[in-house]
Write an enzyme that holds these catalytic residues in place. Structure first.
Site, PDB file in Angstrom:
ATOM      1  CG  PHE A 144      -1.963   1.194   1.104  1.00  0.00           C
ATOM      2  CD1 PHE A 144      -2.947   1.002   0.423  1.00  0.00           C
ATOM      3  CD2 PHE A 144      -1.648   2.529   1.805  1.00  0.00           C
ATOM      4  CE1 PHE A 144      -3.892   2.504   0.166  1.00  0.00           C
ATOM      5  CE2 PHE A 144      -2.351   3.556   1.728  1.00  0.00           C
ATOM      6  CZ  PHE A 144      -3.373   3.435   0.713  1.00  0.00           C
ATOM      7  CG  ASP A 229       6.139   3.789   1.584  1.00  0.00           C
ATOM      8  OD1 ASP A 229       5.752   4.700   2.729  1.00  0.00           O
ATOM      9  OD2 ASP A 229       4.917   3.741   0.944  1.00  0.00           O
ATOM     10  CE  LYS A 258      -0.210   7.097   6.465  1.00  0.00           C
ATOM     11  NZ  LYS A 258      -1.548   7.657   6.147  1.00  0.00           N
TER      12      LYS A 258
END
Length: 404
Positions: A144, A229, A258
């Site tokens: 994801f 990531d 984030k």
């Protein structure tokens, strides 16, 4: 209108006027502080999701709010058409935190992943010498990395991909954790291997021990960029600043987001060497809001907080407590699997105890907020500021829901 009707009215209005691209739990949050949120009815909930790790430092963290307030009175946006006085500090401090040299700031995680893809391709053409239009990037199944058209082109999730084609070419998908498949997929035209050190959306999947170091060795051998990531796994969540650190691995490129914005503003970045990010020239990539003064001010405070080591230590210490208690649920047969590191766990609910959604809804009724994924799994990722007592209480509610 009583309180419950107020909740339903908010939800009905949202359903009437917004696209139905999410299926949120039926709670309407009005205020939040630390690890707790309060809804429009005045009910308090323990947040054990933390905005998918965007809220690592808790809701309304005073240091971050004060940094934002101070910057709001000065300047919030210049665009990159002009310099501003927070930009150089942000880039220098983030590069230093990562042990890198150069930063390319963006806003959202998906934008940062897109930027990393463009970086790897351009590096492949300009530095490695891959023929034009032939660059390949190897990725892992069940990944994801966001929901843009390019990113879903290498997703294996049918919900993310269906009805959004045609898809962007140039990606090779191999099973996560399978070094043999990865080695076979790397060719002379491969410019990067893009991986999550821990796969979050897939259910907090931790790769086999030795996998990340082997990926690092392979990419060095084959002159391929290793792009990590760390949008969800990075910035303290796993008990280290970066999840890669658990196996002593330093990638060529970090992709961050984030928690970099502290749950206050969206901030993301690609961080790498001067050689890699030096392939860009003016006009080739950019973002109006990327690296804006407000984002830089908040992110600088995030970086300063991480440098103390306090949050990494809390995640490691409370993470041991979290995984010990979840392990007991596995031993008793109430859950079938527990995965994760630090204050991050994927928990597979045993048959007969409900789906992940049903367990999430039952926990909500008991004042705990988590979120399900892939049917039987719930994800637990509280803010790193959560107290031992609150963590224990939240886990007690899970035991009660499962009848343990």
């Amino acid at each position: 209108m009583d309180a419950r009707e107020t909740t339903q009215a908010f939800i009905a209005s949202a359903d009437a006027h917004s696209a139905h691209n999410y299926h949120p739990l039926p709670v309407v949050v009005a205020t939040a502080d630390g690890a707790w949120m309060t809804d429009v009815e005045g009910r308090r909930f323990l947040d054990m999701l933390a905005g998918y790790s965007a809220l690592n430092f808790g809701h309304g963290n005073r240091r971050l709010i004060e940094a934002a307030k101070a910057q709001l009175d000065r300047v919030t946006l210049t665009s990159r058409a002009f310099h501003h006085d927070r930009f150089a500090d942000f880039c220098r401090e983030l590069a230093s935190l990562c042990g890198m040299e150069t930063v390319l700031p963006m806003n959202t995680g998906a934008e940062a992943v897109e930027t990393a893809v463009k970086t790897a391709r351009k590096w492949g053409y300009k530095v490695k010498g891959v023929p034009a239009g032939m660059a390949k990037i190897v990725v892992a199944g069940n990944n994801f990395h966001g929901r843009t058209t390019t990113v879903i082109s290498f997703s294996t999730d049918p919900e993310a991909r269906a009805d959004f084609g045609p898809y962007t070419p140039g990606f090779e998908i191999v099973p996560y954790g399978d070094l043999t498949a990865l080695r076979a997929a790397v060719t002379e035209n491969t410019v990067a291997v893009l991986l999550e050190p821990i796969q979050g959306e897939a259910g907090v999947l931790v790769p086999p021990t030795g996998y990340l170091p082997a990926v690092r060795e392979l990419t060095r051998e084959r002159n391929v960029l290793f792009v990590a990531d760390e949008i969800q796994s990075g910035l303290g969540r796993t008990g280290r600043t970066f999840a890669c650190e658990h196996e002593g691995v330093v990638p060529d490129v970090y992709v961050l987001g984030k928690a970099l914005g502290g749950g206050v503003v969206p901030v993301s970045a690609v961080v790498s060497s001067a050689e890699v990010l030096g392939v860009f020239r003016p006009g080739e990539h950019g973002s109006t809001f990327g690296g804006n003064p407000l984002a830089c001010a908040v992110a600088l405070e995030v970086i300063a907080m991480l440098r103390s080591g306090e949050y990494q230590e809390r995640a490691a210490r409370l993470g041991e407590r979290l995984h010990r208690e979840l392990g007991l649920l596995k031993d008793s047969g109430h859950v079938t699997a527990v995965r994760g590191r630090g204050l991050w766990a994927g928990v597979d609910i045993a048959p007969g105890h409900g789906s992940g959604r049903e367990v999430s809804e039952k926990l909500m009724e008991r004042g705990v907020l988590v979120k399900d994924t892939h049917g039987v799994t719930i994800r637990i990722a509280p803010p790193l500021v959560i107290t031992e007592e609150d963590l224990d209480w939240g886990l007690a509610q899970l035991r009660a829901v499962l009848g343990a």
